[in-house]
Design a protein around this motif. Sequence first.
Motif, mmCIF file in Angstrom:
data_model
loop_
_atom_site.group_PDB
_atom_site.id
_atom_site.type_symbol
_atom_site.label_atom_id
_atom_site.label_comp_id
_atom_site.label_asym_id
_atom_site.label_seq_id
_atom_site.Cartn_x
_atom_site.Cartn_y
_atom_site.Cartn_z
ATOM 1 N N PHE A 137 0.722 -1.050 0.402
ATOM 2 C CA PHE A 137 0.094 -0.267 -0.046
ATOM 3 C C PHE A 137 0.660 1.014 0.218
ATOM 4 O O PHE A 137 0.729 2.522 -0.992
ATOM 5 N N THR A 138 1.625 1.290 0.714
ATOM 6 C CA THR A 138 2.896 2.793 0.794
ATOM 7 C C THR A 138 4.067 2.939 -0.400
ATOM 8 O O THR A 138 3.863 3.522 -1.070
ATOM 9 N N ILE A 139 4.704 1.436 -0.932
ATOM 10 C CA ILE A 139 5.369 1.302 -1.949
ATOM 11 C C ILE A 139 4.918 1.383 -3.517
ATOM 12 O O ILE A 139 4.702 1.430 -4.267
ATOM 13 N N GLY A 140 4.284 -0.322 -3.199
ATOM 14 C CA GLY A 140 3.349 -0.227 -4.359
ATOM 15 C C GLY A 140 3.998 -1.719 -4.681
ATOM 16 O O GLY A 140 5.052 -2.400 -3.943
ATOM 17 N N ASP A 141 3.524 -2.337 -5.727
ATOM 18 C CA ASP A 141 4.584 -3.692 -6.688
ATOM 19 C C ASP A 141 5.474 -3.823 -7.204
ATOM 20 O O ASP A 141 5.167 -2.851 -8.610
ATOM 21 N N THR A 142 6.595 -4.104 -7.463
ATOM 22 C CA THR A 142 7.780 -4.273 -8.393
ATOM 23 C C THR A 142 7.330 -5.047 -9.574
ATOM 24 O O THR A 142 6.970 -6.513 -8.929
ATOM 25 N N TYR A 143 7.210 -5.272 -11.280
ATOM 26 C CA TYR A 143 7.332 -6.078 -11.698
ATOM 27 C C TYR A 143 8.918 -6.884 -11.751
ATOM 28 O O TYR A 143 9.675 -6.325 -12.359
ATOM 29 N N PHE A 144 8.611 -8.087 -12.319
ATOM 30 C CA PHE A 144 9.434 -8.736 -13.111
ATOM 31 C C PHE A 144 10.099 -7.671 -13.799
ATOM 32 O O PHE A 144 9.472 -7.548 -14.655
ATOM 33 N N GLY A 145 11.555 -8.152 -13.895
ATOM 34 C CA GLY A 145 12.022 -6.709 -14.592
ATOM 35 C C GLY A 145 13.152 -7.525 -15.356
ATOM 36 O O GLY A 145 13.919 -7.074 -16.527
ATOM 37 N N GLY A 146 13.134 -9.208 -15.520
ATOM 38 C CA GLY A 146 14.076 -10.030 -16.016
ATOM 39 C C GLY A 146 13.567 -9.869 -17.748
ATOM 40 O O GLY A 146 12.997 -9.224 -18.002
ATOM 41 N N PRO A 147 14.495 -10.776 -18.522
ATOM 42 C CA PRO A 147 14.316 -10.939 -19.873
ATOM 43 C C PRO A 147 12.383 -10.955 -20.356
ATOM 44 O O PRO A 147 12.696 -12.300 -19.030
ATOM 45 N N LYS A 148 11.983 -10.373 -21.820
ATOM 46 C CA LYS A 148 10.924 -11.088 -21.622
ATOM 47 C C LYS A 148 10.879 -12.554 -21.845
ATOM 48 O O LYS A 148 9.372 -12.959 -21.163
ATOM 49 N N LYS A 149 11.066 -13.738 -21.571
ATOM 50 C CA LYS A 149 11.332 -15.346 -22.354
ATOM 51 C C LYS A 149 10.820 -15.763 -21.032
ATOM 52 O O LYS A 149 10.056 -16.417 -21.157
ATOM 53 N N TYR A 150 11.043 -14.671 -20.211
ATOM 54 C CA TYR A 150 11.237 -15.358 -18.568
ATOM 55 C C TYR A 150 9.636 -15.129 -18.090
ATOM 56 O O TYR A 150 9.801 -15.293 -17.478
ATOM 57 N N ASN A 151 9.025 -14.163 -18.743
ATOM 58 C CA ASN A 151 8.064 -13.501 -18.124
ATOM 59 C C ASN A 151 6.978 -14.309 -17.932
ATOM 60 O O ASN A 151 6.558 -14.788 -16.507
#
Length: 155
Positions: free
Chosen positions: A60-74
């Motif tokens: 709620f205070t910071i948010g969620d971090t998305y996966f930043g790795g290569p697209k093939k691993y998403n």
Amino acid sequence: MGIAGYWGLFNELLMITSAVVVAFGWYFIRHKRIDVHRKFMLTGASLGAAFFVSYVLSTFTIGDTYFGGPKKYNAPYQVFLQFHVILATAAAVMGVITLRWALRARFNKHKKIAPWTATFWFVSALTGLAVFLMLFVIFPPGPTTKSLVQILVGH
């Protein structure tokens, strides 16, 4: 690493510590040390609850971090993440039930579910560690969503 990563590390330390404490509690009940088992399990449950509160606060205070790795691993990452979320939710619900039965001295029910609860908790802690490592250590972090605080104050 940024605040999201450091708070994530704090959360992960709470969860791993909780799992280690629960493992000691399991060891002590196997050796009929009931009083020591109880102390370790209550401590493990308290650390698990602290993890949950901290995780919700960070969301709620910071948010969620998305996966930043290569697209093939998403896609594999997303499947793994969903597995972790389902497992962690099941472990938490089972933990509440297990703790409740123990506190109400319903030990026949408690000891039937407790090994399953602990196992789910251990696997949840390990998969949570893997998620943290993929989000902040192995790959560069993706963007962090806007937090509730940012939305409310308009920044």
